[in-house]
Design an enzyme around this catalytic site. Structure first.
Site, PDB file in Angstrom:
ATOM      1  N   LYS A 202     -11.727  42.683  43.203  1.00 53.33           N
ATOM      2  CA  LYS A 202     -11.465  43.502  42.372  1.00 53.33           C
ATOM      3  C   LYS A 202     -10.209  43.062  41.435  1.00 53.33           C
ATOM      4  O   LYS A 202      -9.058  43.109  41.721  1.00 53.33           O
ATOM      5  CB  LYS A 202     -11.081  45.020  42.767  1.00 53.33           C
ATOM      6  N   GLY A 255       0.099  43.058  44.883  1.00 50.96           N
ATOM      7  CA  GLY A 255       0.454  44.079  44.061  1.00 50.96           C
ATOM      8  C   GLY A 255       1.748  44.727  44.357  1.00 50.96           C
ATOM      9  O   GLY A 255       2.537  44.069  45.193  1.00 50.96           O
ATOM     10  N   SER A 256       1.949  45.709  44.117  1.00 52.23           N
ATOM     11  CA  SER A 256       3.048  46.622  44.310  1.00 52.23           C
ATOM     12  C   SER A 256       3.336  47.011  45.662  1.00 52.23           C
ATOM     13  O   SER A 256       2.186  47.327  46.448  1.00 52.23           O
ATOM     14  CB  SER A 256       3.458  47.841  43.316  1.00 52.23           C
ATOM     15  N   THR A 257       4.600  47.288  46.089  1.00 49.36           N
ATOM     16  CA  THR A 257       4.799  47.666  47.409  1.00 49.36           C
ATOM     17  C   THR A 257       4.319  49.097  47.614  1.00 49.36           C
ATOM     18  O   THR A 257       3.752  49.569  48.746  1.00 49.36           O
ATOM     19  CB  THR A 257       6.389  47.634  47.905  1.00 49.36           C
ATOM     20  N   GLY A 260       0.677  48.822  48.220  1.00 50.48           N
ATOM     21  CA  GLY A 260       0.404  48.208  49.347  1.00 50.48           C
ATOM     22  C   GLY A 260       0.491  49.111  50.596  1.00 50.48           C
ATOM     23  O   GLY A 260      -0.224  49.302  51.428  1.00 50.48           O
ATOM     24  N   GLU A 277       0.704  40.928  49.735  1.00 48.40           N
ATOM     25  CA  GLU A 277       1.715  40.094  49.168  1.00 48.40           C
ATOM     26  C   GLU A 277       2.200  41.183  48.138  1.00 48.40           C
ATOM     27  O   GLU A 277       1.608  41.512  47.175  1.00 48.40           O
ATOM     28  CB  GLU A 277       1.266  38.861  48.353  1.00 48.40           C
ATOM     29  N   CYS A 311       6.735  38.248  41.127  1.00 49.17           N
ATOM     30  CA  CYS A 311       7.210  38.780  42.101  1.00 49.17           C
ATOM     31  C   CYS A 311       8.267  37.763  42.755  1.00 49.17           C
ATOM     32  O   CYS A 311       9.314  38.136  43.610  1.00 49.17           O
ATOM     33  CB  CYS A 311       6.086  38.829  43.103  1.00 49.17           C
TER      34      CYS A 311
HETATM   35  P1  TAP Z   1      -0.356  47.474  41.444  1.00 50.84           P
HETATM   36  O1  TAP Z   1      -0.349  48.625  40.532  1.00 50.84           O
HETATM   37  O2  TAP Z   1      -0.075  47.680  42.956  1.00 50.84           O
HETATM   38  O3  TAP Z   1      -1.843  46.937  41.316  1.00 50.84           O
HETATM   39  C1  TAP Z   1      -2.444  45.928  42.040  1.00 50.84           C
HETATM   40  C2  TAP Z   1      -3.959  46.197  42.074  1.00 50.84           C
HETATM   41  O4  TAP Z   1      -4.055  47.005  43.073  1.00 50.84           O
HETATM   42  C3  TAP Z   1      -4.600  46.298  40.839  1.00 50.84           C
HETATM   43  O5  TAP Z   1      -5.941  45.768  40.590  1.00 50.84           O
HETATM   44  C4  TAP Z   1      -4.540  47.960  41.080  1.00 50.84           C
HETATM   45  O6  TAP Z   1      -5.802  48.420  40.102  1.00 50.84           O
HETATM   46  C5  TAP Z   1      -5.001  48.062  42.328  1.00 50.84           C
HETATM   47  N1  TAP Z   1      -4.862  49.557  42.842  1.00 50.84           N
HETATM   48  C6  TAP Z   1      -3.932  50.449  42.408  1.00 50.84           C
HETATM   49  N2  TAP Z   1      -4.116  51.481  43.000  1.00 50.84           N
HETATM   50  C7  TAP Z   1      -5.027  51.431  44.059  1.00 50.84           C
HETATM   51  C8  TAP Z   1      -5.424  51.950  44.933  1.00 50.84           C
HETATM   52  N3  TAP Z   1      -5.100  53.291  45.293  1.00 50.84           N
HETATM   53  N4  TAP Z   1      -6.457  51.492  45.913  1.00 50.84           N
HETATM   54  C9  TAP Z   1      -6.786  50.243  45.839  1.00 50.84           C
HETATM   55  N5  TAP Z   1      -6.254  49.318  44.721  1.00 50.84           N
HETATM   56  C10 TAP Z   1      -5.353  49.990  44.130  1.00 50.84           C
HETATM   57  O7  TAP Z   1       0.390  46.316  40.854  1.00 50.84           O
HETATM   58  P2  TAP Z   1       0.813  45.703  39.648  1.00 50.84           P
HETATM   59  O8  TAP Z   1       1.319  46.798  38.651  1.00 50.84           O
HETATM   60  O9  TAP Z   1      -0.778  45.262  39.159  1.00 50.84           O
HETATM   61  O10 TAP Z   1       1.512  44.501  39.598  1.00 50.84           O
HETATM   62  C11 TAP Z   1       2.653  44.200  39.838  1.00 50.84           C
HETATM   63  C12 TAP Z   1       3.156  44.281  41.237  1.00 50.84           C
HETATM   64  O11 TAP Z   1       2.659  43.178  41.931  1.00 50.84           O
HETATM   65  C13 TAP Z   1       4.581  44.057  41.384  1.00 50.84           C
HETATM   66  O12 TAP Z   1       5.447  44.745  42.547  1.00 50.84           O
HETATM   67  C14 TAP Z   1       4.696  42.551  41.845  1.00 50.84           C
HETATM   68  O13 TAP Z   1       5.831  42.101  42.843  1.00 50.84           O
HETATM   69  C15 TAP Z   1       3.650  42.398  42.756  1.00 50.84           C
HETATM   70  N6  TAP Z   1       3.187  41.008  42.974  1.00 50.84           N
HETATM   71  C16 TAP Z   1       3.240  40.413  44.026  1.00 50.84           C
HETATM   72  C17 TAP Z   1       2.746  39.150  44.282  1.00 50.84           C
HETATM   73  C18 TAP Z   1       2.974  38.339  45.542  1.00 50.84           C
HETATM   74  S1  TAP Z   1       2.501  37.195  45.668  1.00 50.84           S
HETATM   75  N7  TAP Z   1       3.978  38.851  46.384  1.00 50.84           N
HETATM   76  C19 TAP Z   1       2.447  38.320  43.145  1.00 50.84           C
HETATM   77  C20 TAP Z   1       2.117  39.068  42.145  1.00 50.84           C
HETATM   78  C21 TAP Z   1       2.621  40.453  41.750  1.00 50.84           C
HETATM   79  P3  TAP Z   1      -5.522  48.710  38.448  1.00 50.84           P
HETATM   80  O14 TAP Z   1      -5.806  47.243  37.934  1.00 50.84           O
HETATM   81  O15 TAP Z   1      -6.350  50.107  38.114  1.00 50.84           O
HETATM   82  O16 TAP Z   1      -4.059  49.070  38.510  1.00 50.84           O
END
Ligand code: TAP
Length: 506
Positions: A202, A255-257, A260, A277, A311
């Site tokens: 996804k 994604g976000s903590t 997660g 991650e 990240c």
């Molecule tokens: P999130 O809001 O956590 O979204 C990540 C993914 O999770 C998206 O596909 C999101 O869908 C999905 N998601 C949201 N709610 C969910 C739920 N209830 N159940 C299952 N899936 C769900 O993060 P973001 O804003 O996209 O990305 C930023 C974060 O990612 C930052 O905290 C960053 O540090 C982290 N990140 C970490 C790494 C590593 S390798 N550690 C790398 C890159 C980014 P939607 O598309 O609908 O939002």
């Protein structure tokens, strides 16, 4: 002295710069990949160019029914062949996919530029880097092996044999964010497919496009139907359905903590395996003897790379108090030279944030930094005009209790703190004062200081005189609340394997 708004005009962008291939792709319908076929979904997501705010494409979005169909297809593909496909067959598919990615690297990069806003210099690397990953993992299937180990005592059996098998974990749900869309998809898919797992991926709702082009390449590469399924959709809907699906063996999430932690709670219902991650707030420690010609541009890039939506971003900078003013002046001067513009303009070093909504969050953090007493040294403002551009921003006089220092902003905001001649343990204690532990770097010419600091920093990845250089073979992941498990390298493969111990009475 310390107020220096960056007011460069945005680079002009001519929409005609989009290639015919990308233009044609944007105009076509964008379905879901389930069981090797492109199928319609019940809803639609409109994806926009964050540099212009203009819509790019309408993408089908899946719900629980599409996730269920995709999981069924993945289960059938797993049981009927992929789990027992020969190493040569798996490697051949992975290598063909890598070749196709190199063939289409330009358009894959272009789709990430348009969808995510990343600059062209980076997008060019992500497609090639994705191909590198598939090629790296194409070398693994023939090397997946267990061990022999002394057998346990068996009553009445003087001879016995014990060995282990490494078996693919099963059907994997993979959920990825928007910050490096194609790289994220490749990081997740390559080790899982090499291990013999099948996948329901996804992508993030903001950046669905490059994964769809990749889906077509996966078909062309000859992966059997159902081995890879791609279901775009909303996190709370498609993502949640994937996490709670009873026939998914594991969730691999980036994604976000916050999300997660939510996924862990949901997955606990049937004790699904989970690897994570998550976020970061990485320290960058500059000792007085550091080579500043090397360090200053690298510090700026560590914090502002991908507009800080990264990240691994080195957002907590620690300077020796004697060098603070000198290094700050150089950092501001360098930051003012950074070109901001549309990613398709080859001159752009930095692009926009992912959306105006996210830009508002970043601006709120900047306001909180000022309110809590930090000094705004550079930037701090949204750029006028279309899109979601924000100035690279530097704060000084920061303290560990400020929100800008504690929380992951995911925007171009560097915070600077100082240290004195205290011992390395005291400096490390400052650097480790974070819930996160993903990355970090140490800048010094003194190798003993460098290695002593590396030993003291609680992060999954620490660099010396560079910041967060990653590669397909280098384990990547976090301590503390930055995640569970390591991606890349053999540890990345282990995330998708089970161990079975076998004892034979002889
Ligand atoms: P999130 O809001 O956590 O979204 C990540 C993914 O999770 C998206 O596909 C999101 O869908 C999905 N998601 C949201 N709610 C969910 C739920 N209830 N159940 C299952 N899936 C769900 O993060 P973001 O804003 O996209 O990305 C930023 C974060 O990612 C930052 O905290 C960053 O540090 C982290 N990140 C970490 C790494 C590593 S390798 N550690 C790398 C890159 C980014 P939607 O598309 O609908 O939002």
């Amino acid at each position: 002295m310390l107020s220096s708004p960056l007011t460069q005009p945005l680079a002009p962008f001519d929409g005609k710069a989009i290639s015919a291939a990308a233009r044609g792709f944007l105009a076509q319908p964008h379905h879901l990949l389930i069981d090797g076929k492109w199928v319609e979904g019940p809803d639609r997501i409109v994806t926009c160019d964050p540099a212009t705010g203009l819509p790019l494409a309408e993408v089908h979005a899946g719900g629980a029914a599409q996730i269920d169909a995709a999981v069924s297809a993945a289960r059938a593909a797993f049981e009927s062949g992929w789990k027992s496909a020969s190493p040569a067959q798996r490697s051949a598919c992975l290598n063909r996919l890598a070749q196709l990615m190199r063939r289409d690297a330009a358009v894959l990069g272009e789709l990430d530029i348009l969808d995510n806003g990343m600059p062209a210099w980076l997008a060019g690397y992500t497609a090639e880097g994705g191909a590198d990953l598939f090629e790296y993992y194409a070398g693994w299937p023939i090397r997946i092996e267990g061990v022999t180990t002394p057998p346990p005592p068996l009553p009445g059996a003087p001879e016995a044999l014990t060995y282990t098998l490494r078996e693919p974990l099963g059907v994997i749900g993979q959920i990825i964010p928007w910050n490096v869309p194609l790289s994220m998809a490749c990081m997740k898919l390559a080790p899982a497919l090499a291990a013999g797992c099948t996948v329901v991926l996804k992508p993030a709702e903001e950046t669905p496009l490059s994964a769809l082009w990749l889906g077509e390449l996966i078909r062309e590469a000859g992966f059997p139907p159902g081995v890879v399924n791609i279901v775009n959709g909303i996190g709370d809907v498609a993502g949640a359905a994937l996490v709670s699906h009873p026939d998914v063996d594991k969730i691999a999430f980036t994604g976000s903590t916050q999300v997660g932690k939510h996924i862990i709670r949901e997955a606990a219902a049937d004790l699904k395996k989970v690897s994570l991650e998550l976020g970061g707030k990485s320290p960058v420690i500059v000792f007085p003897d550091a080579d500043l010609d090397l360090a200053v541009p690298a510090l700026a890039m560590a914090a502002f790379f991908l507009q800080g939506q990264n990240c691994m971003a080195g957002t907590r900078v620690f300077l020796h108090e004697d060098r603070h003013d000198d290094i700050l002046a150089r950092l501001i001067a360098y930051t003012r030279t950074m070109t901001i513009g549309h990613g398709l303009d080859p001159a752009s070093q930095l692009g926009p944030l992912i959306s105006r909504e996210h830009r508002k969050r970043v601006a709120d953090y900047v306001a909180s930094g000022i309110a809590q007493g930090a000094t705004l040294a550079c930037g701090g403002k949204a750029l006028e005009g279309p899109g979601a551009f924000f100035q690279p921003t530097i704060f000084t006089h920061c303290h560990p209790d400020m929100r800008i220092v504690r929380e992951e902003i995911f925007g171009p905001v560097m915070t600077i703190q100082t240290f004195d001649d205290g011992d390395l343990d005291a400096i490390a204690a400052q650097a480790n004062q974070s819930d996160y532990g993903l990355s970090g770097s140490v800048w010094t010419r003194d190798l003993a200081t460098a290695h002593k600091m590396v030993a003291r920093i609680r992060s999954g990845h620490v660099s010396i005189n560079c910041h967060s250089a990653v590669g397909p073979n280098i384990p990547f992941g976090g301590y503390k609340q930055s995640g569970w498990g390591r991606e890349f390298g053999k540890e990345g493969l282990d995330l998708y394997l089970e161990t079975k111990a076998v004892t034979v009475r002889l």
